[in-house]
Design an enzyme around this catalytic site. Sequence first.
Site, PDB file in Angstrom:
ATOM      1  N   LEU A  74      37.250 -19.639  -1.523  1.00 47.62           N
ATOM      2  CA  LEU A  74      35.991 -20.283  -1.150  1.00 47.62           C
ATOM      3  C   LEU A  74      35.387 -19.458  -0.026  1.00 47.62           C
ATOM      4  CD1 LEU A  74      36.919 -24.102  -0.982  1.00 47.62           C
ATOM      5  CD2 LEU A  74      35.607 -22.959  -2.771  1.00 47.62           C
ATOM      6  N   ASP A  75      34.063 -19.383   0.002  1.00 47.66           N
ATOM      7  CA  ASP A  75      33.397 -18.684   1.096  1.00 47.66           C
ATOM      8  C   ASP A  75      33.727 -19.351   2.428  1.00 47.66           C
ATOM      9  OD1 ASP A  75      32.207 -17.076  -0.798  1.00 47.66           O
ATOM     10  OD2 ASP A  75      30.330 -18.211  -0.825  1.00 47.66           O
ATOM     11  N   LYS A  76      33.598 -18.594   3.503  1.00 50.11           N
ATOM     12  CA  LYS A  76      33.898 -19.101   4.840  1.00 50.11           C
ATOM     13  C   LYS A  76      33.194 -20.420   5.131  1.00 50.11           C
ATOM     14  CE  LYS A  76      33.157 -18.001   9.726  1.00 50.11           C
ATOM     15  NZ  LYS A  76      32.584 -17.030  10.698  1.00 50.11           N
ATOM     16  N   ARG A 118      25.535 -19.974  -5.094  1.00 49.81           N
ATOM     17  CA  ARG A 118      24.525 -19.594  -4.107  1.00 49.81           C
ATOM     18  C   ARG A 118      23.501 -18.622  -4.696  1.00 49.81           C
ATOM     19  NH1 ARG A 118      28.067 -17.400   0.665  1.00 49.81           N
ATOM     20  NH2 ARG A 118      26.036 -17.306   1.733  1.00 49.81           N
TER      21      ARG A 118
END
Length: 295
Positions: free
Chosen positions: A129-131, A230
């Site tokens: 998962l992205d930060k 995104r």
Amino acid sequence: MQEKLRYEKLKKERIDHYLASVYTAYSRSYFQKLTLEQKIFVNDKPVLASYKLKCDDVINIEFKQEKTNKIEPENIKLDIVYEDNDIIIINKQSGIVVHPSYGHASGTLLNALVAHSNGKYNPYLVHRLDKDTSGIIIFAKNEKSKISISKQLQNRAIKKVYYAAVKGIIVENKGRIEAPLGRSPQNRKLMSVNSLAKKMAITEFKVISRKDGYTLLEVRIITGRTHQIRSHMKYINHPVVGDFQYGGPDMINGKSYQRQMLHAYNITFTHPRTSKEISFTASLPKDMVEIFESK
């Protein structure tokens, strides 16, 4: 641990490239090393990494534990959703990086898991998962679980549901985005739909509710590309709220949001030991609860 599979594609493909696409938790260099050590056989004969697979080739792989740089344990609080001898499911908080990398040598989820394991197992990263994306993430506790979950990801057998707040009003009650993603020619750190993109990405969404200037969505990803939701939402001109990298607004209802309003809400997959389908949900963080429950 040994694995056996049959190559069923009509086109020829390098064996190291193919195996890395099937077992996504492993790199091409890992399989290249296995070929050098004669741990990979095709039709009962050892092959090099450059071997071009043909339809109906039978591949036998002898996996070995990959040596990785030592990850230091750190006392970081974890929101554990579920844990057994094979897997651990975490509700990741936004702002924390999943694994050590350039610029993030410590303070990661893996550092926290190494401390939590207390030397009893090695946590294996199987997806990311992205930060600044919060929510549900799986870690494997052994090689067998790592391989099982990697294969499920490659076969699109793992179902992932996200919640997102996006800019503008989406008129359709549901939609499907099919558009290839690749590195943005303008910014290599970002992904975009462009003429050079080769990896097809599929995102499905349905509207939960429409607010004043933004829409709340349930999003399902059929593929698992970097920054998929995104970049796809930007592509349809509805970027995620708070996602400044992809053009999302940072203000709604007079309040500022400094991270993308994107949460991995639910994940469903087959347990690597019991072979039973299991499903886990991660509760929404406070900043997203405010958006989703606002009137």
